[in-house]
Design a protein around this motif. Structure first.
Motif, short mmCIF file in Angstrom:
data_model
loop_
_atom_site.label_atom_id
_atom_site.label_comp_id
_atom_site.label_asym_id
_atom_site.label_seq_id
_atom_site.Cartn_x
_atom_site.Cartn_y
_atom_site.Cartn_z
N GLU A 105 82.86 41.02 46.14
CA GLU A 105 81.71 40.21 45.72
C GLU A 105 81.01 39.60 46.92
O GLU A 105 79.77 39.57 46.98
N ARG A 106 81.77 39.12 47.88
CA ARG A 106 81.16 38.54 49.08
C ARG A 106 80.42 39.62 49.88
O ARG A 106 79.33 39.37 50.43
N ASP A 107 81.00 40.82 49.97
CA ASP A 107 80.35 41.91 50.69
C ASP A 107 79.05 42.32 50.01
O ASP A 107 78.05 42.60 50.68
N PHE A 108 79.06 42.34 48.66
CA PHE A 108 77.85 42.68 47.92
C PHE A 108 76.74 41.68 48.24
O PHE A 108 75.59 42.05 48.50
N ALA A 109 77.10 40.38 48.22
CA ALA A 109 76.10 39.34 48.53
C ALA A 109 75.57 39.50 49.94
O ALA A 109 74.36 39.39 50.19
N ALA A 110 76.46 39.78 50.89
CA ALA A 110 76.04 39.91 52.28
C ALA A 110 75.12 41.10 52.50
O ALA A 110 74.11 41.00 53.20
N THR A 111 75.46 42.25 51.89
CA THR A 111 74.64 43.45 52.09
C THR A 111 73.29 43.33 51.42
O THR A 111 72.32 43.94 51.87
N ARG A 112 73.19 42.52 50.36
CA ARG A 112 71.90 42.31 49.68
C ARG A 112 71.14 41.11 50.22
O ARG A 112 70.05 40.81 49.73
N GLY A 113 71.72 40.41 51.19
CA GLY A 113 71.05 39.24 51.72
C GLY A 113 70.97 38.09 50.74
O GLY A 113 70.04 37.28 50.78
N MET A 259 91.41 25.95 41.63
CA MET A 259 90.13 25.26 41.48
C MET A 259 89.25 26.02 40.51
O MET A 259 89.36 27.25 40.37
N LEU A 260 88.38 25.29 39.85
CA LEU A 260 87.33 25.88 39.03
C LEU A 260 86.01 25.68 39.76
O LEU A 260 85.73 24.59 40.27
N PHE A 261 85.17 26.73 39.79
CA PHE A 261 83.99 26.73 40.65
C PHE A 261 82.70 26.99 39.87
O PHE A 261 82.69 27.74 38.88
N PHE A 262 81.63 26.40 40.37
CA PHE A 262 80.26 26.80 40.04
C PHE A 262 79.74 27.68 41.17
O PHE A 262 80.03 27.41 42.36
N GLY A 263 78.95 28.68 40.84
CA GLY A 263 78.29 29.48 41.85
C GLY A 263 76.80 29.55 41.60
O GLY A 263 76.36 29.61 40.45
N VAL A 264 76.02 29.51 42.67
CA VAL A 264 74.57 29.71 42.59
C VAL A 264 74.17 30.70 43.68
O VAL A 264 74.87 30.86 44.68
N ALA A 265 73.04 31.33 43.46
CA ALA A 265 72.56 32.32 44.42
C ALA A 265 71.08 32.12 44.67
O ALA A 265 70.30 31.98 43.72
#
Length: 301
Positions: A105-113, A259-265
């Motif tokens: 998931e982190r790699d996907f975000a990085a490659t898509r900026g 931990m329970l997390f919120f994520g935003v993009a």
């Protein structure tokens, strides 16, 4: 009605109509538009992801909308994996995840900026539970693994009656299942006889109804179960077993804390920021405590 309002109305209707199983598939092909997406529509939020977090975030959303009548917040579950996928593909404003982001998931975000930001919401624990009539009170992690891989399949091997163990686990895509597999099973496969359920509440219901059952669930899901179920204390081989309590979850003594997390993009709307801040504030943390989870700040009321 403006084009932006039209887009928001259409997306809200589509979001509510989509079957949860279709969301992850659609996320893989969803195209980001020219910036007038749901994440920038003031007053309206779409939140999706962890089934563990769904009841908690729904309660926070209802409290937020009571204080802010102009807000329109829709919360859906489906699993942490679906929530992250929908977030990364621009389908929602906030993703809920009960596990850390994966490398993929982190790699996907990085490659898509994609500017991906994760924030803590609450502390939780994966609770191992048995039926309330079962005298089992503690297990080592090794013995727990043996139960869930099928190596131990009869209660007599755990000091109980000569009866088969009924194993209940979470369905694929669940953050709870992912963490249990990583920390307890070490990547080993669950026994083929394990019954996979979609929600933590379903695990509690089944274990409470079946004297020979064992399962794992969110600590928040057991708050109203009373003596219908029993929490099993856990520990490493040769060490004292520890029950999941606010203290043992805060200090890390309980081995299945999380931990329970919120994520935003990307760009975050003022409504999304206000909502996240309200959940992290005193009133939101009090809701978290009442819902059976552990607030970030000790002593929250």
């Amino acid at each position: 009605m403006t084009a932006s309002q039209d887009l928001r109305t259409l997306r809200r209707a589509a979001f509510l109509a989509l079957p949860l199983l279709a969301i992850a598939a659609l996320a893989a092909v969803y195209l980001l538009d020219d910036g007038r997406d749901a994440a920038q529509d003031s007053g309206s939020l779409q939140i999706l992801g962890s089934e563990t977090m769904r009841p908690l975030v729904t309660a926070c959303a209802e409290a937020f909308m009571a204080r802010n009548p102009q807000a329109d917040i829709v919360v859906r579950g489906g699993g942490s994996g679906d929530g992250v996928a929908a977030l990364l593909n621009g389908m929602i404003d906030i993703g809920m995840t009960s596990r850390p982001l994966s490398d993929k998931e982190r790699d996907f975000a990085a490659t898509r900026g994609i500017d991906l930001a994760i924030s803590d919401l609450a502390i939780d624990g994966i609770a191992v539970i048995v039926n309330g009539a079962n005298p089992l009170s503690a297990l080592s992690l090794d013995r727990l693994k043996a139960v869930f891989t099928g190596e131990v399949a009869n209660w007599r091997d755990l000091g109980g009656a000569d009866r088969p163990v009924l194993v209940f686990g979470r369905a694929a895509g669940s953050g709870t299942a992912t963490l249990f597999t990583d920390r307890v099973l070490g990547g080993a496969a669950e026994t083929p006889g394990a019954q996979k359920l979609a929600t933590n509440e379903a695990i509690v219901t089944e274990v409470a109804a079946r004297p020979d059952a064992i399962g794992y669930t969110s600590l928040g899901a057991v708050r109203n179960a009373g003596n219908r179920i029993r929490l099993v204390a856990l520990g490493a081989a040769g060490s004292a077993a520890v029950a999941p309590t606010p203290e043992t979850l805060r200090n890390g003594a309980y081995p299945l804390g999380r931990m329970l997390f919120f994520g935003v993009a990307g760009a975050v709307s003022s409504t999304a920021r206000a909502f996240i801040d309200s959940c992290a504030g005193q009133a939101g943390q009090a809701l978290i405590q009442r819902a059976g989870y552990v607030p970030l700040q000790a002593g929250s009321r």
